[in-house]
Design an enzyme around this catalytic site. Sequence first.
Site, PDB file in Angstrom:
ATOM      1  CB  ALA A 269       6.389   1.123   4.320  1.00 36.53           C
TER       2      ALA A 269
ATOM      3  NE  ARG B   3      -5.269   8.947   8.932  1.00 31.16           N
ATOM      4  CZ  ARG B   3      -4.861   9.660   7.941  1.00 31.16           C
ATOM      5  NH1 ARG B   3      -5.757  10.233   7.049  1.00 31.16           N
ATOM      6  NH2 ARG B   3      -3.632   9.436   7.457  1.00 31.16           N
TER       7      ARG B   3
ATOM      8  CE  LYS C 118      -1.240   3.950   5.921  1.00 25.00           C
ATOM      9  NZ  LYS C 118      -1.742   5.281   5.846  1.00 25.00           N
TER      10      LYS C 118
ATOM     11  CD  GLN D 274      10.242   7.666   9.913  1.00 25.51           C
ATOM     12  OE1 GLN D 274       9.367   6.955   9.635  1.00 25.51           O
ATOM     13  NE2 GLN D 274      10.397   9.097   9.853  1.00 25.51           N
TER      14      GLN D 274
ATOM     15  N   GLY E  23      -2.886  16.680   0.261  1.00 26.21           N
ATOM     16  CA  GLY E  23      -2.110  17.917   0.042  1.00 26.21           C
ATOM     17  C   GLY E  23      -2.675  18.521  -1.268  1.00 26.21           C
TER      18      GLY E  23
ATOM     19  CG  ASN F 247       1.522  15.113  -2.849  1.00 26.33           C
ATOM     20  OD1 ASN F 247       2.101  14.444  -3.587  1.00 26.33           O
ATOM     21  ND2 ASN F 247       2.036  15.072  -1.471  1.00 26.33           N
TER      22      ASN F 247
ATOM     23  CE  LYS G  79      -4.799 -35.423   3.035  1.00 31.04           C
ATOM     24  NZ  LYS G  79      -4.033 -35.684   4.164  1.00 31.04           N
TER      25      LYS G  79
ATOM     26  CG  ASN H  71     -18.686 -45.062  -9.836  1.00 32.98           C
ATOM     27  OD1 ASN H  71     -19.117 -44.216 -10.481  1.00 32.98           O
ATOM     28  ND2 ASN H  71     -19.310 -45.427  -8.727  1.00 32.98           N
TER      29      ASN H  71
ATOM     30  CB  SER I 202     -22.968 -47.369  -1.530  1.00 31.14           C
ATOM     31  OG  SER I 202     -23.087 -46.732  -2.588  1.00 31.14           O
TER      32      SER I 202
HETATM   33  C1  UD1 Z   1       0.513  12.330   2.432  1.00 34.73           C
HETATM   34  C2  UD1 Z   1       0.982  13.609   1.981  1.00 34.73           C
HETATM   35  C3  UD1 Z   1       0.035  14.424   1.198  1.00 34.73           C
HETATM   36  C4  UD1 Z   1      -0.657  13.521   0.280  1.00 34.73           C
HETATM   37  C5  UD1 Z   1      -0.845  12.212   0.688  1.00 34.73           C
HETATM   38  C6  UD1 Z   1      -1.371  11.310  -0.479  1.00 34.73           C
HETATM   39  C7  UD1 Z   1       2.851  14.221   3.494  1.00 34.73           C
HETATM   40  C8  UD1 Z   1       3.244  15.124   4.646  1.00 34.73           C
HETATM   41  N1  UD1 Z   1       1.437  14.302   3.051  1.00 34.73           N
HETATM   42  O1  UD1 Z   1      -0.618  12.460   3.251  1.00 34.73           O
HETATM   43  O2  UD1 Z   1       0.316  15.509   0.717  1.00 34.73           O
HETATM   44  O3  UD1 Z   1      -1.978  14.103  -0.718  1.00 34.73           O
HETATM   45  O4  UD1 Z   1      -0.082  11.399   1.302  1.00 34.73           O
HETATM   46  O5  UD1 Z   1      -2.026   9.920  -0.087  1.00 34.73           O
HETATM   47  O6  UD1 Z   1       3.530  13.456   3.139  1.00 34.73           O
HETATM   48  N2  UD1 Z   1       5.255   7.892   6.825  1.00 34.73           N
HETATM   49  C9  UD1 Z   1       6.680   7.110   7.230  1.00 34.73           C
HETATM   50  N3  UD1 Z   1       7.214   7.907   8.423  1.00 34.73           N
HETATM   51  C10 UD1 Z   1       6.408   8.923   9.086  1.00 34.73           C
HETATM   52  C11 UD1 Z   1       5.249   9.378   8.537  1.00 34.73           C
HETATM   53  C12 UD1 Z   1       4.690   8.736   7.439  1.00 34.73           C
HETATM   54  O7  UD1 Z   1       7.169   6.323   6.771  1.00 34.73           O
HETATM   55  O8  UD1 Z   1       7.152   9.526   9.948  1.00 34.73           O
HETATM   56  C13 UD1 Z   1       4.779   7.027   5.582  1.00 34.73           C
HETATM   57  C14 UD1 Z   1       3.450   6.544   5.902  1.00 34.73           C
HETATM   58  O9  UD1 Z   1       3.549   5.011   6.285  1.00 34.73           O
HETATM   59  C15 UD1 Z   1       2.656   6.695   4.577  1.00 34.73           C
HETATM   60  C16 UD1 Z   1       3.399   7.753   3.857  1.00 34.73           C
HETATM   61  O10 UD1 Z   1       4.476   8.129   4.621  1.00 34.73           O
HETATM   62  O11 UD1 Z   1       2.849   5.584   3.501  1.00 34.73           O
HETATM   63  C17 UD1 Z   1       2.502   9.176   4.036  1.00 34.73           C
HETATM   64  O12 UD1 Z   1       2.043   9.128   5.515  1.00 34.73           O
HETATM   65  P1  UD1 Z   1       0.575   9.571   5.722  1.00 34.73           P
HETATM   66  O13 UD1 Z   1       0.439   9.654   7.003  1.00 34.73           O
HETATM   67  O14 UD1 Z   1      -0.307   8.436   5.112  1.00 34.73           O
HETATM   68  O15 UD1 Z   1       0.335  10.820   4.971  1.00 34.73           O
HETATM   69  P2  UD1 Z   1      -1.143  11.225   4.205  1.00 34.73           P
HETATM   70  O16 UD1 Z   1      -1.775  12.119   5.477  1.00 34.73           O
HETATM   71  O17 UD1 Z   1      -2.039  10.535   3.819  1.00 34.73           O
HETATM   72 CA    CA Z   2      -1.551   8.221   3.469  1.00 29.89          CA
END
Ligand code: UD1
Ligand code: CA
Length: 502
Positions: free
Chosen positions: A14, A20, A27, A80, A147, A177, A358, A384, A412
């Site tokens: 996350a 986007r 997000k 991260q 993917g 995926n 309230k 009433n 009233s």
């Molecule tokens: C990813 C998959 C894709 C799959 C899709 C499903 C990869 C490379 N691709 O694509 O194959 O079909 O999800 O919805 O994984 N995140 C981190 N740290 C980072 C980057 C991402 O925690 O450095 C987390 C994001 O918050 C997200 C998840 O990893 O929850 C996936 O990242 P996102 O950028 O949404 O990947 P997609 O392009 O959707």
């Molecule tokens: Ca995604």
Amino acid sequence: MSPQQAVAAVVVLAAGQGTRMRSTTPKVLHEMGGRSMLGHVLAAAAPLGAGTTLVVVGAGREAVAEHLAAVAPAARPVVQEEQRGSGHAAAVALAAVPDLEGPVLVVNGDAPLLTTGTLATLVDGHRAAGSVFTVLTAEVDDPTGLGRIVRGTDGDLLAIVEERDATDEQRAIREVNAGVYVANAATLRRVLAGLATDNAQGEQYLTDALAPLAEGGAPVAAVRAVDPDDVLGCNDRRELAARRRTLNDRVLDELMRSGVTVVDPATTWVDVTVTVEPDALLEPGVQLRGRTTVATGAVVGPDTTLVDTTVGEGASVVRSHVLGAVVGPRAVVGPFSYLRPGSDLARGAKVGAFVETKNVRVGEGSKVPHLSYVGDATIGRGANVGAATVFVNYDGVAKHHTTIGDHVRIGSDTMLVAPVTVGDGAYTAAGSVITQDVPPGAMGVARAPQRNVAGWVGRRRPGTAAAQAAAAATRPAEGAAGPGPVTEGADRPAAPDVDHEQ
Ligand code: UD1
Ligand code: CA
């Protein structure tokens, strides 16, 4: 890992920017159906009983960590620092639990439609195949942006290829995926350590973990989701709306199957946290949110929002906005009522049109039918409250309480200046400003006596339509006496003077 645990750990990714979404809110904190996306993922994974739940946070980490503390205090945020890809994120999580062994569920935080059933099927498939890395897949009509699952001629798993890195032939693949994986912790650690960044985004892709394992002959597997909707991610606001709609459809389907009438599913929105009993009826334009419960035989709507509200058996709430209230059995609310937190309506009570309440207990069968503000009060049974009554609860500094006894009739346009008590069976005269307690059975009258100034309009507004009408009405008929005398101080006891709905 104890025997009832399906996986040793859950890792939710996350940390991504969610660019986007074009939002200052991270997000995974965007909400649908009463939970954040992250909250939905955690709720789906919770029944797997993992001993450890890690959430990788990065972009908007403070907000995400604060949210986690509120909704899933047992989950541990892992930072991260730089968002170097989903593979890097998973590696950072595993580094935080160096002793962890056994199967780990890794799941994207932006997959709000995942169900516990689908996750359990993935875990079972992983175990049954004796796999070290198992990916959840789905067959979808439109694989754009996802993917692709690349298989050999014999159907064996070869790789996951991101759309940006895919050949035209690979782009035609419709098995995608889901971004949900179960992997052996030790295997995953090892393979993530060797991930390259030679791809279109220059990131470490978690998806690149599969190919080297498959090439090296390690047992890998794919489990297909039965419902392809389960795996849909959410990357922008259009997808957010679409996922919200799907989630809502699922909630309504379940309600209808259980015996709830939903007149118009297209305009009815029910959070996953809401309970509605069989034979309740939801009219069009209803939103049920938070910890709301609706009992059997109740009718809600049309055009009604209930938040954290309890609606009793056979009650009705029509065209109203209700927050943190209790609507007792057979109670009636609306149309156009605004019930705020702490409003507690007993059995058969009524709160009618253009009434705001309230922090008030409205006793059994008591009625506030029209145009009133009722705040910080206790109202007994069978009372009433006449139209346009105001419970004057606020002196500019503090709030004060009003107590209304059983079978009281508030005339009233009474102002009840709190703190004040109207005893059992008492009345107040219409238009009174009640600043002192009214004893049981008394009539509280607190208004200036009326005085009529005869002929005032004719003298002070000559030539107006009113003056002409008055002149016509008071012109002496042939042989009759002139206009009547001025009447002053006619002090007849006043009854509550409007037509109260009973
Ligand atoms: C990813 C998959 C894709 C799959 C899709 C499903 C990869 C490379 N691709 O694509 O194959 O079909 O999800 O919805 O994984 N995140 C981190 N740290 C980072 C980057 C991402 O925690 O450095 C987390 C994001 O918050 C997200 C998840 O990893 O929850 C996936 O990242 P996102 O950028 O949404 O990947 P997609 O392009 O959707
Ligand atoms: Ca995604």
